[in-house]
Design an enzyme around this catalytic site. Structure first.
Site, short mmCIF file in Angstrom:
data_model
loop_
_atom_site.label_atom_id
_atom_site.label_comp_id
_atom_site.label_asym_id
_atom_site.label_seq_id
_atom_site.Cartn_x
_atom_site.Cartn_y
_atom_site.Cartn_z
N LYS A 32 0.92 -1.11 -0.06
CA LYS A 32 0.07 -0.03 0.19
C LYS A 32 0.96 1.16 0.13
O LYS A 32 0.88 2.19 -0.80
CB LYS A 32 -1.07 0.11 1.08
CG LYS A 32 -2.27 -1.03 1.05
CD LYS A 32 -2.90 -1.27 2.27
CE LYS A 32 -3.75 -2.61 2.10
NZ LYS A 32 -4.32 -3.05 3.58
N GLN A 50 -4.51 -2.30 9.64
CA GLN A 50 -4.34 -3.82 8.97
C GLN A 50 -5.07 -4.65 10.03
O GLN A 50 -4.55 -4.81 11.13
CB GLN A 50 -2.88 -3.73 8.69
CG GLN A 50 -2.56 -4.87 8.16
CD GLN A 50 -3.06 -5.07 6.57
OE1 GLN A 50 -3.26 -4.11 5.99
NE2 GLN A 50 -3.72 -6.11 6.11
N ASP A 63 -11.04 2.57 4.38
CA ASP A 63 -11.22 1.13 3.89
C ASP A 63 -12.61 0.71 3.99
O ASP A 63 -13.23 -0.22 3.52
CB ASP A 63 -10.70 0.21 5.24
CG ASP A 63 -9.44 -0.38 4.85
OD1 ASP A 63 -9.05 -0.94 3.61
OD2 ASP A 63 -8.64 -0.99 5.89
#
Ligand code: NAP
Length: 293
Positions: A52, A96, A119
């Site tokens: 990312k 994460q 997200d």
């Protein structure tokens, strides 16, 4: 049969984003900034966060990573989220997953400001998506919709079968495919581990989206002739044919299903690259305050 080349589509989108970042810089605007929180030393999570960060660099975004040991307390993590929420330099925050067992994933996600939740996991974003309001849509379903749109695949009135009902893939995917918008307007069936006659249902699909996390589960007999097949699964399996000793495969048995499908995504190089690029698209929207003003 046409391969849907996620890598190529993602590269094109990255070019578009990089162009927009240049224009932002020319206008004297701040470049988008994505931050990741990484807990522990899980190699897969480390790889995801690094890729990312690399993608951010490719398009000219700023990126940063807050690292914590696996025994970090929940309170410390929530404090870090509060700190990032308040930082005007940071547009998007991802945590994460999975987090260690002693930390409540949902509590941490719900602590992220919805306007920084690129997200799309915060219940506010999920709820807004569900009722058709502008929202951050979680990266994998968002990437699949973008891929379908850019590949010119017709979804209106089609029978779409989704294998899997997870919160991050199957469930949002079903809402997006059924929405009153294009792409969307499909008639959607969602299958899961308690579904009976799964093969019979999947073989009626014009569009089959597979996210069940079982290597090469979908075989040719489960697929209709001419179907569009989107394979979300990703599995690392031992291989004597590669230098690394491993290769990646999906939830779909590509060799046999590709002979029947009209379009199919490969693994790797299909859904995976679209997931990362979707995160970049969401971060760009966050920096332009497109969703929440
Ligand atoms: P998940 O949370 O494990 O959910 C799997 C879903 O499949 C569940 O709904 C489960 O049903 C269902 N299922 C499992 N076995 C089944 C069976 N034998 N028959 C019917 N349904 C079954 O998985 P996920 O997070 O959605 O991920 C799915 C796959 O996609 C994984 O391989 C993951 O690594 C991959 N993935 C890839 C990307 C990417 O960027 N390429 C992103 C996310 C995920 P129940 O609900 O009844 O348990």
């Amino acid at each position: 049969m046409k391969i849907i080349d996620g890598k190529q589509i993602a590269a094109k989108i990255k070019e578009e984003i990089a162009g927009e970042v240049k224009r932002m810089i020319d206008r004297g605007e701040k470049v988008p900034h994505l931050t990741a929180i990484l807990v522990g030393e899980d190699p897969a999570s480390e790889t995801y966060v690094n890729s990312k960060a690399r993608a951010c660099k490719q398009v000219g975004f700023d990126s940063s990573t807050y690292r914590f040991p696996a025994d970090v307390s929940e309170a410390e993590l929530l404090e870090a989220v509060t700190f990032i929420n308040k930082d005007p330099e940071i547009d998007g925050l991802i945590v994460q997953l999975p987090l260690p067992d002693h930390i409540d994933n949902q509590k941490v996600i719900q602590h992220i400001l919805p306007e920084k939740d690129v997200d799309g996991f915060h219940p506010v974003n999920v709820g807004r998506m569900t009722i058709g309001l502008p929202s951050y849509v979680s990266a994998t379903p968002h990437g699949i919709m973008e891929m379908i749109m850019r590949s010119g695949i017709e979804t209106r009135g089609k029978n779409c079968v989704i294998l899997g009902r997870s919160n991050i893939v199957g469930k949002p995917m079903s809402l997006l495919m059924a929405r009153n918008e294009e792409p969307g307007n499909a008639t959607v069936t969602v299958c899961h581990s308690k579904t009976q006659n799964l093969a019979e249902i999947s073989s009626r699909a014009d569009i089959l989206i597979v996210a069940i996390g079982r290597p090469e589960f979908v075989t040719a007999d489960m697929v209709k002739e001419g179907a569009v097949v989107i394979d979300v699964g990703i599995h690392r399996v031992p291989s004597a044919d590669t230098k690394s000793g491993f290769r990646l495969i999906g939830d779909v048995c590509f060799d046999e299903v590709s002979k029947k499908a009209s379009h199919i995504t490969p693994v790797p190089g299909g859904v995976g690259p679209m997931t990362i690029v979707s995160l970049l698209m969401n971060t760009l929207k966050a920096s332009k305050k497109e969703i929440y003003g």
